[in-house]
Design a protein around this motif. Structure first.
Motif: not given
Length: 732
Positions: A364, A366-367, A370-371
């Motif tokens: 979560e 990392r996401e 990136e977002r």
């Protein structure tokens, strides 16, 4: 004491601003004017009578005229039925300018011609006949009782001028009322013109406002069309530029009901910026959760996980059971070993679940990171696009402002056009008739009493002007004070005029006569002229004959004799002798004989027993008397006479035109100058006095002869002493 001029000259006295009184004080101007009016009263009365008679005659010959009045009210602001304002602005901010404009419009030529047209007087010969207009112009030559149609325009102009000439506009002070009056020989015509004038003024006022509204409507219509073209052109220009620059704006509504435009890039940038903010928040939260994973079972997610919490609860129960068994049994006890095996299995399950939670948090985090990075890149890209759009929108905004301006102007003109369209059909007027004109029952002119008063006033003015002019042109010596003021001579005395039924000699024989009293006053003044009293030798002269010089010489000789003096009277006028007539002798022997060389004086004289002195006649009239006087014989005569007599009185010839008087004056001690009252010009007397002064003669003073107090400028004080105590019986 009386002052006298030095020998050989006359005194110079500056004229005063106002004639002095006998006591030397200046006379008030009102009294001086009254004196002039009284002196020339017959001239003034004649002018008044002539003007009054002329005024009566003119009044009776004048044609009666009648004046009719119409009263109108002119309001400052018109009564408006609607709330719309008119296109026509006020004539002026100041009320005075507004009303003066209205008065000027009432006297306008166009209004007069309109009235003439309405009343049909342009082609009516009776109208021009009533108004006493006569012309030999072809346009006024009637054919079959009618005027030719060719001259209608000129007759209209002339008729308008006639109406204007007889029109009166009289504003009532401190009000909005105006009286419009018209005067003519016909009362019905006067009333018709006055009423028509007011009605046409109201109509013109309304038409002018309607025309102004119509003109404004047409003007706004043309401006609307022009503004519409400008608005369309500016909109096409805006759309074309937006297409070329790929500028896309979406309409948005504000809270006040207005609509504006917003670009897509700005909307996208705002949305992405909001998403970026949320992504950053989520990344921070995920990062915080991930950092707590390092402590096994200590993460908040693990603590909140129901599966892990169930496993931990089961383990706790098994651990409690294991501890109870350990109280009774050894760890190798089978039941204890079975519970321990379950506990180990639960620990492995809890570890697996916590690992799974930790992996989920890491994924979560990392996401979220990136977002956030993706959104940040997109926001940076949109920022660059937005800055480029702002640069390209500068000209777009200029075009947009032009479109907005043109639209606002067009909307304002359109609204104004609609208002004028509504207000144009509503008639408003600020002029109303208060009292229409009635047919006058009595003529307004001529008015006999007014004309008579004006004529009398004009006669008084003309008579006063004539009296003042005659007074200025009159050089006669009218008052005793003028002898010194005008001539510069000390006044020795004033001699009244002797009545026609009495000779000067008879008056001198009457010791109570006014003439004797007057010359006694002259003799008294003579006593102060020299150190030894009355001059021993003196001559009496005048400007011209018949001024009273011979009477003065005779009277002074008589008064001196009565003063117990021995006197001889010498007739020095060898051109027109007169003394011998008083003695009843001839003049065969006299002064001319002695001057010619005869030294026997006793044979040249004769006695005037009634008057008590000796006289010497002029003798035979010589060819040239001046030649006899140029020698020294006259001085010798005076010297020899003074051996016998106390005083030598010489009756000298007049000064003007003759050389005799200056020659005699230069040989005597002094000269007494006789001036006829009301009979001689002062300029002639001044010229004669100048001749005597040039001969080095000493002029003692002047005697005003033939004086009439009633003709004097100031008739007080002169006849009092001469007439005091006398009546007609005493004089008789």
């Amino acid at each position: 004491m009386v002052s006298f001029p030095p020998r050989g000259g006359t005194s110079s006295v500056e004229p005063a601003l106002a004639d002095p009184q006998p006591n030397g004080d200046p006379v008030p101007l009102i009294r001086q004017y009254l004196r002039i009016a009284f002196r020339w009263r017959y001239v003034i009365l004649g002018a008044v009578a002539a003007c009054a008679l002329l005024g009566i005659v003119i009044t009776l010959l004048m044609t009666p005229k009648y004046t009719a009045y119409t009263t109108v009210e002119i309001s400052r602001e018109a009564d408006k039925v609607t709330s719309f304002q008119g296109v026509q602005s006020d004539a002026s901010i100041a009320d005075q300018e507004f009303y003066q404009t209205q008065y000027g419009l009432l006297r306008s030529r166009s209004l007069s011609e309109r009235v003439a047209t309405q009343l049909r007087v342009v082609d009516d010969p009776k109208f021009f006949e009533k108004m006493r207009f006569a012309s030999k112009s072809p346009i006024f030559q009637t054919v079959n009782g009618r005027y030719p149609a060719a001259g209608h325009k000129d007759r209209l102009r002339i008729a308008g001028e006639i109406l204007l000439k007889n029109l009166s506009v009289d504003p009532t002070r401190l009000s909005r009322l105006v009286d419009i009056g018209f005067t003519s020989p016909n009362p019905e015509l006067s009333a018709q013109v006055a009423n028509a004038w007011a009605d046409n003024f109201i109509q013109i006022n309304q038409e002018r406002k309607i025309q102004a509204t119509s003109y404004g409507r047409n003007l706004l219509q043309r401006q609307l069309a022009l503004q519409k073209e400008r608005l369309d052109e500016s909109q096409r220009q805006l759309v074309g530029y937006a297409s070329d620059q790929q500028i896309i704006n979406l309409p948005t509504s504000s809270g006040n009901g207005t609509t504006s435009e917003r670009s897509i890039v700005a909307d996208n940038l705002a949305a992405l910026n909001t998403a970026l903010t949320q992504a950053t928040t989520d990344r921070i939260q995920a990062e915080a959760k991930y950092q707590q994973v390092g402590r096994a079972g200590a993460s908040a997610e693990a603590l909140r996980n129901q599966a892990i919490n169930s496993l931990r609860q089961r383990r706790a129960e098994l651990a409690a059971d294991y501890q109870r068994l350990m109280v009774q049994f050894e760890p190798g006890y089978p039941a204890a070993k079975a519970i321990q095996s379950q506990i180990d299995q639960l620990d492995r399950s809890i570890a697996r679940e916590e690992g799974r939670v930790s992996g989920s948090l890491q994924a979560e985090y990392r996401e979220a990171r990136e977002r956030e990075s993706a959104l940040q890149a997109k926001v940076d890209q949109l920022k660059a696009s937005y800055l480029d759009l702002r640069r390209r929108s500068i000209q777009y905004n200029i075009y947009q402002q032009e479109v907005d301006t043109n639209r606002a102007l067009y909307d304002g003109l359109l609204q104004r056009f609609k208002e004028i369209g509504v207000a144009g059909g509503v008639g408003v007027n600020n002029v109303s008739v208060v009292d229409p004109a009635d047919v006058p029952q009595s003529p307004s002119s001529p008015r006999l009493m007014v004309n008579l008063i004006v004529s009398i006033l004009a006669g008084i003015c003309i008579g006063g002007a004539l009296a003042f002019a005659l007074e200025q042109m009159d050089e006669a010596i009218a008052d005793p004070v003028e002898v010194e003021r005008r001539l510069g001579l000390p006044l020795l005395g004033t001699v009244p005029k002797v009545s026609a039924d009495m000779t000067p000699r008879d008056a001198l024989l009457d010791r109570k006569s006014e003439l004797v009293d007057a010359y006694l006053a002259v003799q008294t003044n003579l006593a102060f002229t020299t150190e030894h009293g009355v001059p021993r030798t003196f001559a009496v002269t005048s400007t011209r004959p018949a001024e009273g010089k011979s009477t003065t010489a005779l009277a002074l000789a008589t008064t001196l004799v009565r003063g117990h003096r021995k006197v001889i009277l010498v007739d020095g006028d060898m051109r027109s002798p007169s003394i011998h007539h008083l003695g009843g002798v001839d003049h065969n022997r006299g002064l001319s004989n002695f001057l010619a060389g005869d030294d026997n004086i006793s044979t040249l004289t004769f006695e005037m027993s009634d008057l008590g002195f000796t006289a010497m006649s002029a003798g035979p009239i010589p060819p040239n008397a001046a030649e006899l006087l140029t020698g020294t014989r006259l001085s010798v005569l005076f010297e020899r006479l003074l051996e016998t007599y106390d005083h030598v009185v010489v009756d000298s010839p007049p000064v003007m035109g003759l050389a005799d008087a200056p020659l005699i004056a230069s040989r005597v001690e002094g000269v007494i100058y006789a001036v006829e009252s009301h009979g001689i010009r002062s300029s002639l007397v001044k010229t004669a006095l100048a001749r005597l002064s040039s001969a080095n003669a000493r002029i003692i003073g002047g005697v005003l002869t033939k004086f009439e107090a009633r003709k004097a400028h100031y008739g007080y004080g002169y006849e009092y002493g001469y007439g005091y105590g006398r009546d007609s019986k005493a004089k008789a």
